[in-house]
Scaffold this motif. Sequence first.
Motif, PDB file in Angstrom:
ATOM      1  N   ASN A 287       0.973  -1.219  -0.115  1.00  0.00           N
ATOM      2  CA  ASN A 287       0.076   0.002  -0.144  1.00  0.00           C
ATOM      3  C   ASN A 287       0.935   1.405   0.073  1.00  0.00           C
ATOM      4  O   ASN A 287       0.662   2.152   0.691  1.00  0.00           O
ATOM      5  CB  ASN A 287      -0.975  -0.098   1.333  1.00  0.00           C
ATOM      6  CG  ASN A 287      -2.173  -0.900   1.016  1.00  0.00           C
ATOM      7  OD1 ASN A 287      -2.921  -0.539  -0.062  1.00  0.00           O
ATOM      8  ND2 ASN A 287      -2.428  -1.867   1.804  1.00  0.00           N
ATOM      9  N   SER A 288       1.797   1.264  -0.873  1.00  0.00           N
ATOM     10  CA  SER A 288       2.489   2.432  -1.093  1.00  0.00           C
ATOM     11  C   SER A 288       2.557   2.833  -2.341  1.00  0.00           C
ATOM     12  O   SER A 288       2.269   2.107  -3.605  1.00  0.00           O
ATOM     13  CB  SER A 288       3.849   2.465  -0.429  1.00  0.00           C
ATOM     14  OG  SER A 288       4.806   1.404  -1.368  1.00  0.00           O
ATOM     15  N   ILE A 289       2.973   4.150  -2.720  1.00  0.00           N
ATOM     16  CA  ILE A 289       2.936   4.677  -4.108  1.00  0.00           C
ATOM     17  C   ILE A 289       4.399   5.071  -4.220  1.00  0.00           C
ATOM     18  O   ILE A 289       4.777   6.243  -3.449  1.00  0.00           O
ATOM     19  CB  ILE A 289       1.894   5.996  -4.405  1.00  0.00           C
ATOM     20  CG1 ILE A 289       0.609   5.156  -4.330  1.00  0.00           C
ATOM     21  CG2 ILE A 289       2.064   6.503  -5.697  1.00  0.00           C
ATOM     22  CD1 ILE A 289      -0.514   6.417  -4.386  1.00  0.00           C
ATOM     23  N   GLU A 290       4.942   5.033  -5.198  1.00  0.00           N
ATOM     24  CA  GLU A 290       6.535   5.183  -5.634  1.00  0.00           C
ATOM     25  C   GLU A 290       6.369   6.420  -6.351  1.00  0.00           C
ATOM     26  O   GLU A 290       5.672   6.396  -7.483  1.00  0.00           O
ATOM     27  CB  GLU A 290       7.438   4.115  -6.164  1.00  0.00           C
ATOM     28  CG  GLU A 290       8.693   4.558  -6.408  1.00  0.00           C
ATOM     29  CD  GLU A 290       9.637   3.691  -7.107  1.00  0.00           C
ATOM     30  OE1 GLU A 290      10.870   4.104  -7.740  1.00  0.00           O
ATOM     31  OE2 GLU A 290       8.973   2.292  -7.457  1.00  0.00           O
ATOM     32  N   ARG A 291       6.921   7.815  -5.938  1.00  0.00           N
ATOM     33  CA  ARG A 291       7.094   8.855  -6.760  1.00  0.00           C
ATOM     34  C   ARG A 291       8.421   9.175  -6.976  1.00  0.00           C
ATOM     35  O   ARG A 291       9.369   9.295  -5.970  1.00  0.00           O
ATOM     36  CB  ARG A 291       6.335  10.061  -6.104  1.00  0.00           C
ATOM     37  CG  ARG A 291       6.576  11.365  -6.742  1.00  0.00           C
ATOM     38  CD  ARG A 291       5.895  12.390  -6.093  1.00  0.00           C
ATOM     39  NE  ARG A 291       6.710  12.642  -4.825  1.00  0.00           N
ATOM     40  CZ  ARG A 291       6.345  13.452  -3.779  1.00  0.00           C
ATOM     41  NH1 ARG A 291       5.207  14.111  -3.904  1.00  0.00           N
ATOM     42  NH2 ARG A 291       7.012  13.806  -2.743  1.00  0.00           N
TER      43      ARG A 291
END
Length: 190
Positions: A135-139
């Motif tokens: 549940n993470s978004i890589e930016r």
Amino acid sequence: MNLEKITSSNNIDFMERGLANQLAANEDRGVMLHGYLPGYTYAVAVTTGEGAKNRNDADPRVDNVEFVGRGTVNFAEITGDKSAVYHVGLSGSWTELSKGTSNGYLSGTSSVRTEARGINIFTMPTITAVNGIDNSIERRRVGLEAAVAQGPVKLQAEYLRNTFKGDLSSTSSFNNDIDRKSTRLNSSHT
């Protein structure tokens, strides 16, 4: 950080900064190491990735870390030409953002809008957390910049790319890029 962001408002040619400025790493809380050598600048930082004027003002707990770096070269200064500027720069940042928040995807905000807050150009969707997946978004952000000044003529250009990657479900993921280019040509007579 990008060239336009760190330029004083006394020295920019337009009333508002460009939309590319909204996609660059912004002011933030953290630790920074920076320096100058004749013709070269460098900066590296570890920050919260949330934007100093946004979510972490209300919540002092920091659960994200963003790594930021920028380096520039002024070839005119290296060659001793004091009458010109031949500048190139590269910047970048990386962080993982929590899902379930509409804040923080783009330097502490979920939308790209004009500096005077008049028009929303782009709004990021809220991506909710899902059980059983990451549940993470890589930016990732990469910026290229160039500036040339010779006599009364100035040319400044920037290119910024934001990449977002993450899982939507156990079988679906996303990998989206937002690109922004900005070019300015100005001539002044003294």
